[in-house]
Design a protein around this motif. Structure first.
Motif, PDB file in Angstrom:
ATOM      1  N   ALA A  71      35.470  42.904  27.687  1.00 53.76           N
ATOM      2  CA  ALA A  71      35.229  42.530  29.203  1.00 53.76           C
ATOM      3  C   ALA A  71      34.114  41.885  29.370  1.00 53.76           C
ATOM      4  CB  ALA A  71      35.328  43.787  30.050  1.00 53.76           C
ATOM      5  N   GLU A  72      34.022  40.983  30.536  1.00 56.55           N
ATOM      6  CA  GLU A  72      32.679  40.575  30.950  1.00 56.55           C
ATOM      7  C   GLU A  72      31.975  41.753  31.766  1.00 56.55           C
ATOM      8  OE1 GLU A  72      31.133  37.321  34.402  1.00 56.55           O
ATOM      9  OE2 GLU A  72      32.770  36.888  33.394  1.00 56.55           O
ATOM     10  N   ALA A  92      33.567  46.100  35.088  1.00 56.04           N
ATOM     11  CA  ALA A  92      34.204  45.391  33.936  1.00 56.04           C
ATOM     12  C   ALA A  92      35.249  44.473  34.538  1.00 56.04           C
ATOM     13  CB  ALA A  92      34.745  46.223  32.891  1.00 56.04           C
ATOM     14  N   ASN A  93      34.886  42.918  34.225  1.00 56.68           N
ATOM     15  CA  ASN A  93      35.778  41.882  35.062  1.00 56.68           C
ATOM     16  C   ASN A  93      35.908  42.203  36.036  1.00 56.68           C
ATOM     17  OD1 ASN A  93      36.314  40.809  32.216  1.00 56.68           O
ATOM     18  ND2 ASN A  93      38.011  42.136  31.944  1.00 56.68           N
TER      19      ASN A  93
END
Length: 133
Positions: A71-72, A92-93
């Motif tokens: 995740a980003e 996360a995202n």
């Protein structure tokens, strides 16, 4: 969900890969990040003299790993705790990981640990239904 006022406060995670310590703590390089507003069951036994959330710590850790893996991550850094960990709302995202952990019943909401009420703002019904004192 990210609010417009929070977009200004977001800081991207370092390019260092992040790993999960337990259901409410992430490590990114040397930085340990404690997810604010929640308490997850201990992966190891609860230390004597502490009140710990009941549940399966290994399952909570696995749930957090699934959220973080690939995740980003973005953090709203809020300060440090007494152990030197960064206190942060973690996305996360674009999704608040505390809210996901609450929805999955892998953590409980602790209002006194949500100083700015950012977790409660993102998922008020979950915070209310999963609250502990």
């Amino acid at each position: 969900m990210l609010t417009a006022s929070l977009l200004l406060a977001l800081t991207a995670a370092p390019q260092t890969p992040c790993t999960v310590t337990d259901g409410d703590t992430i490590r990114c390089g040397e930085e340990r990040v404690r997810v604010t507003g929640i308490d997850a069951p201990e992966t190891r036994a609860c230390r004597q003299g502490r009140r710990c959330v009941e549940g399966d710590g290994a399952a909570s850790t696995r749930a957090m790993e699934a959220l973080v893996d690939g995740a980003e991550l973005t953090f709203v850094r809020l300060g440090q705790d007494r152990y030197g960990r960064t206190l942060a709302v973690v996305y996360a995202n674009g999704v608040n990981v505390a809210c996901v952990q609450l929805a999955a019943r892998q953590a409980c909401y602790v209002e006194r640990w949500d100083d700015r009420r950012l977790v409660a703002a993102d998922c008020p019904a979950l915070a209310a239904s999963r609250a502990v004192s």
